[in-house]
Design a protein around this motif. Structure first.
Motif, PDB file in Angstrom:
ATOM      1  N   ILE A  68       0.926  -1.034   0.000  1.00 45.63           N
ATOM      2  CA  ILE A  68       0.000   0.000   0.000  1.00 45.63           C
ATOM      3  C   ILE A  68       0.996   1.112   0.000  1.00 45.63           C
ATOM      4  N   ALA A  69       1.655   1.374  -0.743  1.00 40.08           N
ATOM      5  CA  ALA A  69       2.819   2.176  -0.710  1.00 40.08           C
ATOM      6  C   ALA A  69       3.689   1.623   0.318  1.00 40.08           C
ATOM      7  N   SER A  70       3.060   0.762   1.118  1.00 40.97           N
ATOM      8  CA  SER A  70       3.905  -0.071   1.938  1.00 40.97           C
ATOM      9  C   SER A  70       3.230  -1.212   2.626  1.00 40.97           C
ATOM     10  N   LEU A  71       2.065  -1.610   2.351  1.00 43.64           N
ATOM     11  CA  LEU A  71       1.482  -2.676   3.183  1.00 43.64           C
ATOM     12  C   LEU A  71       2.264  -3.925   3.029  1.00 43.64           C
TER      13      LEU A  71
ATOM     14  N   GLY B  83       7.756  -5.016  -8.042  1.00 41.88           N
ATOM     15  CA  GLY B  83       6.833  -5.010  -9.166  1.00 41.88           C
ATOM     16  C   GLY B  83       6.378  -3.616  -9.532  1.00 41.88           C
ATOM     17  N   ASP B  84       6.008  -3.444 -10.793  1.00 42.30           N
ATOM     18  CA  ASP B  84       5.468  -2.168 -11.255  1.00 42.30           C
ATOM     19  C   ASP B  84       4.002  -2.010 -10.861  1.00 42.30           C
ATOM     20  N   THR B  85       3.274  -3.143 -10.813  1.00 44.57           N
ATOM     21  CA  THR B  85       1.923  -3.145 -10.291  1.00 44.57           C
ATOM     22  C   THR B  85       1.745  -4.387  -9.421  1.00 44.57           C
ATOM     23  N   SER B  86       0.776  -4.337  -8.521  1.00 47.63           N
ATOM     24  CA  SER B  86       0.511  -5.492  -7.660  1.00 47.63           C
ATOM     25  C   SER B  86      -0.952  -5.505  -7.261  1.00 47.63           C
TER      26      SER B  86
ATOM     27  N   MET C 179      -6.107  -5.118  -2.050  1.00 51.53           N
ATOM     28  CA  MET C 179      -4.996  -4.158  -2.047  1.00 51.53           C
ATOM     29  C   MET C 179      -4.396  -4.038  -3.455  1.00 51.53           C
ATOM     30  N   TYR C 180      -4.180  -2.805  -3.881  1.00 46.52           N
ATOM     31  CA  TYR C 180      -3.621  -2.526  -5.197  1.00 46.52           C
ATOM     32  C   TYR C 180      -2.409  -1.612  -5.051  1.00 46.52           C
ATOM     33  N   GLY C 181      -1.388  -1.824  -5.887  1.00 41.41           N
ATOM     34  CA  GLY C 181      -0.213  -0.960  -5.872  1.00 41.41           C
ATOM     35  C   GLY C 181       0.276  -0.675  -7.277  1.00 41.41           C
ATOM     36  N   GLN C 182       0.899   0.475  -7.441  1.00 44.20           N
ATOM     37  CA  GLN C 182       1.469   0.864  -8.732  1.00 44.20           C
ATOM     38  C   GLN C 182       2.687   1.746  -8.500  1.00 44.20           C
ATOM     39  N   THR C 183       3.776   1.471  -9.213  1.00 44.07           N
ATOM     40  CA  THR C 183       4.984   2.289  -9.134  1.00 44.07           C
ATOM     41  C   THR C 183       5.239   2.940 -10.475  1.00 44.07           C
ATOM     42  N   LYS C 184       5.393   4.261 -10.467  1.00 43.44           N
ATOM     43  CA  LYS C 184       5.769   5.010 -11.666  1.00 43.44           C
ATOM     44  C   LYS C 184       7.046   5.783 -11.362  1.00 43.44           C
TER      45      LYS C 184
END
Length: 273
Positions: A13-16, A46-49, A71-76
């Motif tokens: 979760i930006a860090s969960l 990962g770039d997305t999770s 829970m969803y995550g994304q890194t740009k």
């Protein structure tokens, strides 16, 4: 990219999955404590999770309350985004939490909490990050992570076994009172597995009430090339007695399979899943 430090736990979760979802890194001899924790901090997750999760809250009489999450995550390039939706039971269904961790160190990270009963989105100030996340033993600090440069790192032990795996034992200490006030923690001891650089155990000294938290990450599995702890536990104690505990079991994790950009908006938080 500016990254949140993994001195406490969860990230994605930006860090969960903060302490637990770490990419494998080859063992390097004679690393300093700071170098080790920087490698942990620089992990690839990962770039997305996406993950389903079950959060169980346990009181001092072992009575349990269960929460189901998505829970969803994304890194740009300039930001790490994460959002959590509570799906059951009815009293928390529709609650959502979202965080943006910006690369620019001069830009304040953003966090929001949506409470459907109030039909209101609340911004979480950095001064409130030491508070409990939805009644659990994980604080907003644990969820959001902390900034690696805000701590000094000391090697307590070069080698100690945890569940049959060799670990470094590293002490993380806030550099000033401002960091202590923000995180609520005065010191963290982390056991870092040498083979894959995962923090598998932690002891955290809490400023308020002189409590001590005990963290563990277990049921490790490599999913889509990313080492993932499928079970995270945090126990809060006071005077050596358990006050409360929280267990997060992570299921159906997927990396790099894409996430709809629109899910990381306050409108999506209000609509729910």
């Amino acid at each position: 990219m500016k990254k949140r430090s993994t001195t406490v736990f969860i990230q994605c979760i930006a860090s969960l999955f903060a302490l637990a979802l770490l990419a494998p890194t080859p063992f390097a001899a004679e690393l300093t404590a700071a170098e080790i924790m920087k490698q942990v901090d620089d992990r690839y997750t990962g770039d997305t999770s996406y993950s389903d999760a079950v959060l169980t809250l346990i009181d001092n009489k072992d009575r349990q309350r269960v929460r189901n999450l998505a829970m969803y995550g994304q890194t740009k390039d300039d930001v790490e985004k994460a959002v959590i939706f509570f799906t059951t039971p009815a009293d928390v269904k529709g609650t959502a939490y979202m965080s943006f961790d910006w690369e620019d160190e001069n830009k304040e990270d953003d966090t929001w909490l949506y409470l459907p009963a109030l039909q209101k989105i609340k911004r979480i100030a950095s001064t409130d990050e030491s508070g409990s996340f939805m009644g659990s033993d994980f604080s907003y600090t644990d969820i959001n992570g902390t900034d690696y440069p805000d701590f000094t790192y000391t090697m307590e032990k070069e080698s100690e076994m945890v569940d049959g795996h060799d670990c470094w034992v590293i002490i993380s200490t806030p550099k000033n009172e401002e960091v202590i006030d923000k995180t609520g923690y005065t010191q963290t001891k982390s056991w870092v597995r040498k083979d894959i650089l995962i923090v598998v155990k932690g002891i955290i000294n809490v400023k308020r009430g002189k409590r001590v938290k005990y963290f563990s990450a277990s049921e490790l599995e490599q999913i889509d090339g990313v080492w993932t702890a499928k079970k995270l536990q945090m126990i809060t104690t006071r005077n050596n007695k358990k006050e409360h505990a929280s267990v997060l079991v992570v299921n159906n994790t997927r990396y790099n399979q894409g996430v709809d950009e629109e899910i990381f908006t306050t409108q999506a938080m209000q609509r729910g899943l």
